[in-house]
Design a protein around this motif. Structure first.
Motif: not given
Length: 593
Positions: A249, A409, A429-430
């Protein structure tokens, strides 16, 4: 004489030691000078890709025996309790056997030292990482299948009776070795642009993606399977999974591919060119050079297995505003023609919707689910090309992803949740970007979903875990991870889930599924005479293979005649009887004695 007989047998049947882990490749590559240059190492490494990457069926239909997919038949392994060690394969012998993969990896690793003085250190370490990647790939498959297996780190000598007849090494020992190999590969494999650009070669990013998948599997398996007595070390693997994902990431060139929310998701699977923005590793196809038959199998009454999603799984797709479809008071009786309205756009990109169009004889036309090709009405299109010119032919050239950034993710989110470290920031973020890419609100749900909790047999009411499972199953549907997910969560019982299909309000009536004015299906007690049949209608006969869940109405149900049965011994396959006859020290898995 008996000893000689067994020695020959184990060499040819169990490991084929004379051509397993000891011999050179069967061509000019077998010279003593081979693997003394960087070009030699590249040639051998390319051979791994050609021989051991999953084929098109392995990538697209590997999950066909999981919970969310109806299929025309089932594997004998899941039918009742009739599977026996005599039926078990996947152990193998000879050049085409399973253990040949390990022979190839260990031969490579034992012999590339000949090139060490002739190549740059970075190149040497890269190819050592590639060899260790494929050894880890082999052992991960074997441990998932059999649990404990013999660990071999070098080529076997045909005269080494102690090693040939050794017992199995423990799961703990083997998976620690797998992690060592993946740690090396994910540190030293190349990130050079020429290696990364095509997303078809083993790189540091591929090794990290695979490490994340392996470590998530092993960490959650240890957590949810107390019988293996490894729960105390589950965190080690979950932490390794998070670290691999964080590196990808933060440092890799990959991200989610974005675009039209109604088409971008499916474009990842039915385009000729791999989307190297998101696809970390895939199999490339090209028209007239390398093609496959996935479209043919998706639109055939007999060649494929009529893969179809189930109603229970389709229910899990959210509304576009982020609300739950299953919170609607009438969700159980919504007609197929209305199920896709304001729903997650991945639904219409995974299965056929009422708006679906296909090119028929060169002309785009609306095309409805065809009950000669689907079992539930939720007909799979994810891997297909929308053109009937591919029916009956192996002419599809859409390239096939194996590892995607989306999975990274999801692996990160789940590992964090299982470690108790998930929070709003990680959601953002995922899970949030994955949903927003599909047109769905990324808002955090206030409470856990009771429908999902019940689906997963009330194993948990943790809203984070349940929402991650929802997102994972939807995003990665038909991408060779679902069966393994059930195994690691200890939810094998879900393979018994009844295969429910679309809702039919009344038996005997014909229904137009896509609003094109042509009726498509009727559920009847008996096939009507030809003279009274409505043109275009497929008549589904209520009887030995199909029935309606409420008798004269309800969901179309298929598969109840297949006698799918889950027993906990099935979390591991039996050691094949032939292997045990040759080497009793291997021992049989519990329940298969």
């Amino acid at each position: 004489m008996k000893k000689i007989f067994y020695f020959i047998t184990i060499a040819t049947l169990l490991f084929s030691c004379d051509d397993f882990l000891t011999i050179y490749p069967e061509n000019e590559l077998g010279s003593e000078e081979f693997l003394s240059s960087e070009k030699d190492m590249e040639i051998y490494a390319n051979g791994f890709l050609q021989r051991y990457m999953p084929d098109d069926d392995g990538l697209a239909f590997a999950d066909q025996y999981s919970d969310m997919i109806a299929t025309r038949s089932s594997t004998d392994f899941l039918k009742g309790d009739k599977w026996r060690p005599e039926d078990q394969g996947n152990w193998g012998s000879g050049n085409s056997g399973k253990w040949a993969q390990l022979r190839d990896a260990n031969y490579f690793l034992d012999n590339i030292s000949k090139a060490k003085a002739n190549v740059p250190e970075a190149a040497y370490n890269h190819y050592q990482g590639v060899g260790r990647f494929w050894r880890a790939y082999f052992y991960y498959s074997m441990v998932r299948t059999f649990g404990d297996v013999p660990w071999y780190e070098h080529e076997l000598d045909v005269n080494d009776e102690e090693q040939l007849f050794k017992g199995r090494d423990s799961r703990e020992f083997v998976m620690d070795k797998v992690l060592e190999d993946l740690n090396f590969a994910s540190q030293y494999c190349s990130t050079d642009a020429k290696m990364v650009a095509s997303s078809t070669r083993i790189t540091r990013w591929v090794a990290l993606a695979f490490k994340a998948r392996v470590c998530l599997f092993e960490g959650t398996y240890r957590k949810y399977h107390p019988e293996v007595n490894l729960a105390s070390s589950a965190g080690k693997f979950l932490q390794a999974a998070t670290e691999a994902c964080e590196t990808l990431m933060n440092e890799s060139p990959y991200r989610l591919a974005t675009g039209n929310v109604q088409t971008q998701y499916r474009a990842l699977f039915n385009s000729e060119t791999l989307n190297t923005t998101e696809v970390i590793l895939g199999v490339a196809y090209k028209t007239d050079l390398r093609m496959h038959d996935l479209t043919w199998k998706s639109f055939s009454a007999s060649y494929g297995a009529n893969w179809s999603l189930t109603k229970q799984f389709v229910n899990q797709y959210l509304m576009l505003d982020g609300s739950r479809f299953t919170d609607k008071p009438n969700f159980g009786s919504v007609l197929y023609s209305d199920e896709f309205k304001d729903r997650d756009y991945r639904l219409q990109q995974t299965i056929m919707s009422p708006d679906y169009q296909m090119k028929i004889n060169g002309v785009n036309k609306k095309y409805a689910p065809n009950f000669t090709m689907t079992l539930t009405g939720y007909q799979l299109i994810k891997w297909a090309i929308d053109d009937d010119k591919h029916w009956g032919m192996s002419t599809s050239a859409n390239s096939l992803p194996m590892f995607r950034y989306a999975e990274v993710l999801l692996n990160y989110a789940e590992a964090k949740a299982e470690l108790g470290e998930f929070d709003d920031n990680i959601w953002n973020k995922t899970i949030k970007p994955l949903r927003e890419r599909a047109g769905v609100s990324g808002a955090i749900p206030a409470t856990y979903d009771p429908y999902l909790a019940a689906y997963y047999l009330n194993q948990t009411t943790d809203k984070w875990v349940l929402e991650i499972r929802r997102e994972r199953s939807i995003e990665l549907a038909f991408e060779q991870v679902r069966y393994d997910d059930l195994m690691r969560w200890k939810l094998g019982k879900l393979v018994e889930t009844p295969w429910m299909g679309i809702y039919i309000p009344e038996k005997g009536k014909t229904y137009d599924l896509n609003g094109d004015g042509i009726h498509d299906i009727a559920v009847v007690n008996a096939e009507p005479p030809a003279a009274s049949k409505v043109p275009g209608v497929v008549y589904v006969v209520d009887g030995s293979n199909y029935r309606l869940s409420e008798g004269n109405s309800g969901y179309i149900e298929f598969g109840f005649h297949l006698n799918r049965l889950w027993l906990d011994k099935k979390y591991l396959r039996p050691i094949p009887a032939t292997a045990l006859q040759i080497n009793p020290a291997l021992r049989q898995n519990p329940g298969w004695e």
